[in-house]
Design an enzyme around this catalytic site. Structure first.
Site, short mmCIF file in Angstrom:
data_model
loop_
_atom_site.label_atom_id
_atom_site.label_comp_id
_atom_site.label_asym_id
_atom_site.label_seq_id
_atom_site.Cartn_x
_atom_site.Cartn_y
_atom_site.Cartn_z
N ASP A 199 26.91 43.42 30.29
CA ASP A 199 26.22 42.54 29.36
C ASP A 199 24.82 42.20 29.85
OD1 ASP A 199 29.28 42.05 28.96
OD2 ASP A 199 28.24 41.58 27.10
N ARG A 218 30.79 42.04 18.32
CA ARG A 218 30.72 41.68 19.73
C ARG A 218 30.43 42.94 20.53
NH1 ARG A 218 33.66 45.21 21.32
NH2 ARG A 218 33.59 44.29 23.39
N GLY A 219 30.20 42.75 21.85
CA GLY A 219 29.76 43.87 22.68
C GLY A 219 28.24 43.82 22.73
N ALA A 220 27.70 43.94 23.96
CA ALA A 220 26.27 43.66 24.16
C ALA A 220 25.34 44.48 23.24
CB ALA A 220 25.94 43.89 25.64
#
Ligand code: RUB
Length: 355
Positions: free
Chosen positions: A235, A46-48
């Protein structure tokens, strides 16, 4: 600090499962793009920027899996892979990475196997680029951060949200390398607790003085003068300077402005979307049970009605500066964003012609 995701020499992808952190550090190795799609959906990755790099590697795996006999066949299977990898709608990095890979497959010269090799190299390059962009973000932020400062952040925009180093992570690490006395306040970040589980974990591993607070404590901490500035990730950043980031960011920005605390956003240019308008950004709504259940136990009536948007939008007037690898946009607006990012490639797949 360890690498979130990497392409190994035997053409497999290895990533750390972030749902198990901080108590268990477990790596997953796969040669299937569907497994990468699943990992993004479950937020194992996860995490952009990290999901962008993961999607690029997923596309390279899909190319290897395709057994395509011709270029059009290869592009067709990559289009299917791009659809299955785009499982989270808000961070632009997913579409950015899959579009970049599709464009390469569409325009590459040479045989199918040459194109597959080029796709693997491109996926590795996207990951390396991410590391370089993070380093530049940290260096570009230096004039904004002073020795001894305490930095408030939310969610996790550290090394785990990227390939390595992080965006907010780079701002903090590079400033700490220079001054040696940077401190962090991490907001817990309900409901998935990326602040408590991931940000605290990775900065403590680096020996950075880190304090965990619950999301509701932000106003008090600001009023008490405990933090000098906020640095959050993103994001998706629009040309108007609107920033989509983890739910709670907007509230933090309002509170920071009320207390006259600088509010900075740190993100790579792969997070900038110069095409979309604010109405076109889909905010992911997640499973209500993320809010109803903590550690496997209901903390409310099991049928309680829940609203669970994963992200919010902070307008440019609340943002002191957007810090990117290309430079810093102070008091962002459309004119300044166009000046720095006007030449960015479009993130939509519409330009891919090969059927
Ligand atoms: C992650 C999140 C992070 C940004 C970081 O949300 O909101 O702040 O992705 O991006 P989630 P960057 O955990 O739901 O994926 O590192 O580019 O600033």
């Amino acid at each position: 600090m360890f690498r979130t995701i990497e392409w190994l020499d035997d053409n497999t992808v290895r990533y750390v499962d972030q749902t198990k952190l901080p108590l268990v550090v477990e790596h997953v190795t796969t040669r299937e793009h569907e497994r990468i799609a699943h990992a993004i959906q479950l937020m194992e990755i996860r995490g952009a920027p990290a999901i962008g790099a993961a999607a690029a590697m997923g596309m390279a795996l899909a190319a290897l899996e395709s057994h395509a006999a011709s270029k059009p066949e290869l592009v067709q299977s990559l289009k299917h892979a791009a659809m299955s990898l785009n499982v989270r709608p808000t961070a632009v990095n997913l579409t950015w990475a899959t579009t970049r890979m599709l464009r390469l497959a569409d325009t590459a010269k040479g045989s199918v196997s040459d194109t597959i090799k080029a796709l693997i190299d491109e996926a590795k390059e996207i990951a390396e680029e991410d590391i370089r962009m993070c380093r530049s973000i940290g260096e570009n932020a230096l004039p904004l951060i002073k020795s001894g400062w305490t930095i408030q952040t939310i969610c996790n925009a550290g090394s785990l949200a990227t390939v390595l180093l992080g965006t907010v992570g780079a701002v903090i690490r590079v400033a700490n390398e220079k001054y040696g006395n940077i401190k962090v306040y991490a907001a817990e970040t309900r409901p998935r607790q990326q602040g408590a589980r991931l940000t605290v974990f990775e900065f403590m591993q680096d020996g950075i003085d880190t304090t965990l607070i619950t999301d509701g404590m932000i106003g008090t901490v600001f009023r008490q003068g405990r933090v000098n500035c906020c640095v959050v990730g993103a994001d998706r950043i629009l040309k108007t300077g609107h920033v989509t980031n983890k739910i709670g960011t907007y509230t933090m920005a309002i509170t920071a402005n009320y207390h006259k605390i600088p509010f900075y956003v740190a993100a790579p240019s792969s997070t900038v979307d110069m095409d979309s308008r604010i109405e076109g950004v889909k905010i992911e709504e997640r499973d209500p049970d993320e809010v109803r259940i903590i550690n496997g136990q209901y903390v409310t009536v099991p049928t309680a009605k829940v609203y669970n948007p994963a992200f919010d939008v902070t307008p440019p007037e609340l943002i002191s500066a957007i810090i990117t690898d290309r430079g810093v946009v102070r008091r962002p607006n459309e004119q300044k964003m166009k000046k720095l990012f006007g030449a960015l490639a479009p993130t939509s797949t519409n330009s891919i012609s090969c059927e």
